[in-house]
Each structure stands twice: as C-alpha cells, then as structure tokens.
Design a protein around this motif. Structure first.
Motif, PDB file in Angstrom:
ATOM      1  N   ASN A 131       0.810  -1.227   0.000  1.00 38.03           N
ATOM      2  CA  ASN A 131       0.000   0.000   0.000  1.00 38.03           C
ATOM      3  C   ASN A 131       0.844   1.279   0.000  1.00 38.03           C
ATOM      4  O   ASN A 131       0.538   2.234   0.714  1.00 38.03           O
ATOM      5  N   THR A 132       1.908   1.293  -0.773  1.00 37.06           N
ATOM      6  CA  THR A 132       2.805   2.450  -0.853  1.00 37.06           C
ATOM      7  C   THR A 132       2.674   3.122  -2.211  1.00 37.06           C
ATOM      8  O   THR A 132       2.585   2.467  -3.240  1.00 37.06           O
ATOM      9  N   SER A 133       2.681   4.473  -2.182  1.00 35.99           N
ATOM     10  CA  SER A 133       2.669   5.276  -3.403  1.00 35.99           C
ATOM     11  C   SER A 133       3.735   6.352  -3.288  1.00 35.99           C
ATOM     12  O   SER A 133       4.159   6.706  -2.180  1.00 35.99           O
ATOM     13  N   TYR A 134       4.149   6.878  -4.429  1.00 37.39           N
ATOM     14  CA  TYR A 134       5.087   7.995  -4.456  1.00 37.39           C
ATOM     15  C   TYR A 134       4.520   9.086  -5.348  1.00 37.39           C
ATOM     16  O   TYR A 134       3.983   8.807  -6.413  1.00 37.39           O
ATOM     17  N   LYS A 135       4.634  10.310  -4.876  1.00 35.01           N
ATOM     18  CA  LYS A 135       4.164  11.466  -5.624  1.00 35.01           C
ATOM     19  C   LYS A 135       5.358  12.358  -5.899  1.00 35.01           C
ATOM     20  O   LYS A 135       6.203  12.562  -5.026  1.00 35.01           O
TER      21      LYS A 135
END
Length: 81
Positions: free
Chosen positions: A28-32
């Motif tokens: 459940n990891t995202s990068y912006k």
C-alpha cells in the motif's frame, strides 16, 4: 464499459515534467513527485518525491528512482483550481 487501450511508451513520455502518482504493487505504498525521466524498461525517476503509506505523506530527498517491476500504475495528478 469501454476499455481504452493506449501505448505506454508515448503515454509516459508525455508525462515527463508533470506531477504523477506512482502506486507500487506491494504494501500500500505510493510515491508522488515530478516525473523526470523514464527509460526503455519503464524505470522512472521522480524529483521532489513524497512517500505515501496508508494516507500519510513523508517528504523524501531530492530524487527517487523506481524500478519498473515494482510499479502497479502511474497516473498524472491534476491540479485543483
């Protein structure tokens, strides 16, 4: 329901220089951040990245490199006006 299939290389090339959200396949990891570049293997480089885990954002260093095999999807972030 219609399915819009697009070629990924021009799609990602058109996103260079824009703010994107990169969702990883795992945990459940995202990068912006701002998409700086992508290579022929779809590895990507972000500038001014933020890591988002379970809705909590954390500022990272200046640049981030993400290997293609970890990416679930990439989407452009649209500025709210």
């Amino acid at each position: 329901m219609s399915l819009n299939i697009i070629n990924p290389k021009p799609f990602i090339r058109d996103l260079v220089g824009t703010e994107v959200l990169v969702k990883l396949k795992f945990n459940n990891t995202s990068y912006k951040g701002k998409l700086q570049s992508s290579d022929n293997y779809f590895n990507i480089s972000l500038s001014d990245p933020e890591e988002i885990v379970d809705g909590q954002a954390t500022k990272l260093g200046n640049d981030l490199f993400i290997r293609c095999n970890n990416v679930l999807y990439i989407r452009q972030l649209v500025e709210k006006s």
